[in-house]
Scaffold this motif. Structure first.
Motif, short mmCIF file in Angstrom:
data_model
loop_
_atom_site.label_atom_id
_atom_site.label_comp_id
_atom_site.label_asym_id
_atom_site.label_seq_id
_atom_site.Cartn_x
_atom_site.Cartn_y
_atom_site.Cartn_z
N LEU A 32 0.84 -1.21 0.00
CA LEU A 32 0.00 0.00 0.00
C LEU A 32 0.87 1.26 0.00
N TRP A 33 2.02 1.17 0.65
CA TRP A 33 2.95 2.29 0.70
C TRP A 33 3.49 2.64 -0.68
N TYR A 34 3.68 1.60 -1.52
CA TYR A 34 4.16 1.83 -2.88
C TYR A 34 3.29 2.85 -3.61
N ASN A 35 1.96 2.69 -3.46
CA ASN A 35 1.01 3.58 -4.15
C ASN A 35 1.23 5.03 -3.71
N GLU A 36 1.30 5.24 -2.39
CA GLU A 36 1.46 6.61 -1.87
C GLU A 36 2.83 7.19 -2.25
N PHE A 37 3.88 6.39 -2.16
CA PHE A 37 5.23 6.89 -2.40
C PHE A 37 5.43 7.29 -3.86
N TYR A 38 5.05 6.40 -4.77
CA TYR A 38 5.30 6.71 -6.18
C TYR A 38 4.34 7.78 -6.70
N ASN A 39 3.14 7.86 -6.12
CA ASN A 39 2.24 8.96 -6.49
C ASN A 39 2.82 10.29 -6.02
N ALA A 40 3.44 10.31 -4.83
CA ALA A 40 4.08 11.53 -4.34
C ALA A 40 5.22 11.95 -5.26
N LEU A 41 5.97 10.96 -5.76
CA LEU A 41 7.04 11.28 -6.70
C LEU A 41 6.48 11.83 -8.01
N GLN A 42 5.41 11.18 -8.51
CA GLN A 42 4.83 11.62 -9.78
C GLN A 42 4.26 13.03 -9.67
N GLU A 43 3.68 13.34 -8.49
CA GLU A 43 3.04 14.65 -8.29
C GLU A 43 4.02 15.68 -7.74
N LEU A 44 5.29 15.29 -7.56
CA LEU A 44 6.32 16.19 -7.02
C LEU A 44 5.90 16.79 -5.68
N ASN A 45 5.26 15.96 -4.85
CA ASN A 45 4.74 16.39 -3.55
C ASN A 45 5.77 16.04 -2.48
N ALA A 46 6.59 17.05 -2.10
CA ALA A 46 7.68 16.81 -1.16
C ALA A 46 7.17 16.41 0.22
N GLN A 47 6.10 17.06 0.68
CA GLN A 47 5.58 16.75 2.01
C GLN A 47 5.11 15.30 2.08
N ALA A 48 4.36 14.86 1.06
CA ALA A 48 3.88 13.47 1.03
C ALA A 48 5.06 12.50 0.91
N PHE A 49 6.10 12.95 0.19
CA PHE A 49 7.30 12.12 0.02
C PHE A 49 7.95 11.83 1.37
N TRP A 50 8.16 12.89 2.18
CA TRP A 50 8.82 12.70 3.47
C TRP A 50 7.95 11.94 4.46
N VAL A 51 6.64 12.13 4.38
CA VAL A 51 5.73 11.34 5.22
C VAL A 51 5.86 9.86 4.86
N ALA A 52 5.94 9.58 3.55
CA ALA A 52 6.09 8.20 3.10
C ALA A 52 7.42 7.60 3.56
N ILE A 53 8.48 8.41 3.56
CA ILE A 53 9.79 7.93 4.02
C ILE A 53 9.73 7.54 5.50
N ILE A 54 9.07 8.40 6.32
CA ILE A 54 8.93 8.10 7.75
C ILE A 54 8.12 6.82 7.94
N GLN A 55 7.03 6.68 7.16
CA GLN A 55 6.22 5.47 7.24
C GLN A 55 7.05 4.22 6.91
N PHE A 56 7.88 4.35 5.87
CA PHE A 56 8.72 3.22 5.47
C PHE A 56 9.71 2.85 6.58
N CYS A 57 10.31 3.84 7.23
CA CYS A 57 11.25 3.57 8.31
C CYS A 57 10.59 2.82 9.45
N ILE A 58 9.35 3.20 9.77
CA ILE A 58 8.61 2.50 10.83
C ILE A 58 8.33 1.05 10.44
N LEU A 59 7.85 0.89 9.19
CA LEU A 59 7.57 -0.47 8.69
C LEU A 59 8.85 -1.31 8.65
N ALA A 60 9.95 -0.69 8.19
CA ALA A 60 11.22 -1.42 8.10
C ALA A 60 11.71 -1.84 9.48
#
Length: 584
Positions: free
Chosen positions: A51-79
């Motif tokens: 599910l994170w893949y969808n949010e992360f790559y959509n943030a990249l496609q939309e050039l949404n920096a805030q969503a990008f960093w939120v996704a990075i934090i989410q990934f760190c927690i999951l990892a």
């Protein structure tokens, strides 16, 4: 024979099941449940990452920096949670493996050592190659591979169940026209993954099937090669005296050629399998993107959905391709399980042989008494000794004589309960009052103290007593090595080993001593010294000796002559030191 048939599955289950019903079942099931939970948790993390893949790559496609960093934090927690679960899953898996292996090792050792099975396997069933390897190496592989393959299968099933719905939902329908009709395939990526995995599994089974038999043979050839080298080490002095290095080198290389040739076949077969599985797995990376790309370029899905489809397809395809990815491990596990189950079958065969052929009844008594004892060759027809009757009280001494190979040693084996072919009754004192000395003594790896107290001596015997004993046995040069751990059978001469065997008698003082040419490597003077010492220090102990020298007559009161063809003669020794009264 080497297929996953009902007999194989039943026999393998019979090896697996007892541990999970044993006295350790509570801790075993607890560990297994925790491991399964951690594996399911890892699958759950993978679902969240999908599910994170969808949010992360959509943030990249939309050039949404805030969503990008939120996704990075989410990934760190999951990892973080993934790493913790993975580490403890492995740790507890290994804990369960070693506990299960310990229990199985104890079980197999008991089976192997019980009722002299280890001896009879070697004498009567040559098909059991290298039981030491089956207990040490094969059990280790069986336990680890059974757990890992089972958990891998569970993980694949749960992953499939978790991701097939996601893939069905996000892949959408596929529409195409055929013969003027529009065909709609819902969840077409799921069907693509299924057909892709079925095709891969079939090809893998065709290519990899010979690996089962090849792995079985490889285990056997490796063990044979290793055993041949151990034999040289155990008989190093004899080989060196014969100058047999070239012959042994040729024999070792002949054995290694089997290892080499079979391994080459495994290499070729694994190369063929590797070509396919590598290509299969590499294509699986790009295949879902190729299939889903038309919808992406038609702007029906975003980049995040495309990557989510690719990742979900990979999980489904990998789950469905469990056999493809695990076939080499499955083939090796099958070979290991086959060796263990044939080992158990051979043990069962020996047990049946003992029950079927051994009509010799052995009972406990104060003295030795033999009634109507007939000893046969393994064909159960040819007699060595027929209808033997004798009795021996404590302090009496019997000498068994006869031509070489006529059955003297077999009689000693029969009295010890080793020889199963024959019928009659044997009454023996309790085992803790008996001591058997073979012609070539067994010296366990350990200190000289360990050698002398083997098998039932007092481990707390004083060093001074052992030193006095060694001096009396003409082994004064060993008194400074009492606590030295070594392979004494490789260091000492056969004569010195026979001295130590007599040392066991004088240290442990059994009431009944059975000796099968126990002084054959000693000169007559040394033999007389030992028998005189035996007569003086164990005057109340019974002695049964097998020997060829007439000098032994003076130390015995009765003489059993084995004449051959089942005939025998028992008489009192009426005149001492006369070679006329001795048959050699």
């Amino acid at each position: 024979m080497k297929q996953f048939n009902k007999e194989f599955l039943r026999d393998t289950w019979d090896i697996i099941k007892p541990y999970w019903q044993s006295e350790e079942k509570k801790i075993a099931w607890l560990l297994l449940i925790i491991i399964i939970f951690l594996n399911l948790f890892l699958v759950f993390i993978n679902v969240l990452i999908n599910l994170w893949y969808n949010e992360f790559y959509n943030a990249l496609q939309e050039l949404n920096a805030q969503a990008f960093w939120v996704a990075i934090i989410q990934f760190c927690i999951l990892a973080f949670f993934y790493i913790v679960a993975a580490v403890y899953s492995l740790y507890l898996n290994q804990m369960l493996q070693i506990k299960w292996r310990k229990w199985l090792t104890d079980k197999f050792l008991k089976k192997w050592l019980d009722k002299k099975i280890y001896y009879h396997l070697q004498v009567f069933n040559n098909s059991t190659d290298n039981p030491d390897q089956r207990i040490s190496e094969d059990l280790n592989l069986f336990v680890s591979q059974t757990l890992n393959l089972s958990l891998g299968l569970l993980n694949s099933v749960v992953t499939l169940a978790s991701f097939v719905g996601i893939l069905w939902a996000i892949s959408g329908p596929l529409s195409f026209g055929i013969f003027g009709y529009e065909v709609v395939v819902p969840g077409y990526m799921v069907w693509a993954a299924i057909f892709y995995a079925i095709f891969g599994t079939w090809i893998t089974a065709v290519i990899g099937k010979p690996l089962i038999d090849l792995n079985f043979k490889q285990q056997m050839y490796e063990a044979n090669f290793r055993f041949s080298m151990v034999r040289i080490r155990e008989n190093s002095e004899s080989v060196a005296l014969y100058g047999g290095e070239k012959r042994e080198h040729k024999h070792l290389m002949t054995n290694f050629f089997d290892v080499f040739e079979n391994y080459w076949k495994i290499m070729v077969r694994q190369k063929m399998l590797g070509w396919f599985t590598s290509g299969y797995n590499q294509i699986a990376i790009i295949f879902p993107i190729l299939v889903a790309s038309p919808r992406f370029f038609a702007r029906e899905i975003q980049l995040g959905a495309l990557m989510q489809i690719a990742q979900a397809f990979g999980q489904v395809q990998s789950s469905l391709s469990y056999i493809v990815n695990s076939y080499p491990s499955l083939a090796n596990w099958h070979a290991v399980a086959d060796r263990l189950r044939t080992f158990e079958h051979n043990i069962s065969f020996i047990e049946e042989l003992q029950q079927k052929n051994n009509r010799i009844l052995i009972k406990e008594s104060e003295n030795l008494r033999v009634e109507n004892l007939s000893i046969l060759l393994p064909d159960n027809k040819t007699p060595l000794i027929n209808q033997l009757n004798l009795s021996l009280n404590r302090s009496e001494r019997l000498l068994i004589v006869g031509s070489s190979g006529i059955g003297k040693s077999t009689l000693i084996r029969t009295l010890a309960g080793l020889w199963p072919f024959g019928e009659g009754k044997i009454f023996l004192p309790p085992k803790d009052k008996l001591l058997f000395l073979p012609q070539k003594p067994y010296l366990p790896i350990g200190s000289l103290r360990d050698v002398l107290i083997y098998p039932n001596g007092d481990p707390d015997v004083s060093d001074d007593k052992i030193k006095d004993l060694l001096i009396s046995l003409n082994l004064k040069h060993l008194i400074n090595h009492i606590s030295e751990v070594n392979m004494w059978s490789q260091i000492l001469s056969l004569g010195e080993q026979q001295y130590l065997a007599f040392g066991r008698i004088f240290l442990q003082k059994p009431e009944w001593v059975f000796m099968d040419e126990a002084t054959s490597a000693l000169d007559e003077k040394s033999e007389r010294m030992l028998y005189d010492k035996l007569k003086n220090e164990l005057s109340n102990s019974a002695v049964i000796s097998v020997g060829h020298r007439s000098s032994l007559l003076s130390y015995h009161e009765k003489k059993l002559i084995i004449l051959g063809a089942g005939k025998w003669s028992l008489e009192r020794i009426s005149y001492i030191n006369s070679e006329k009264s001795f048959i050699s």
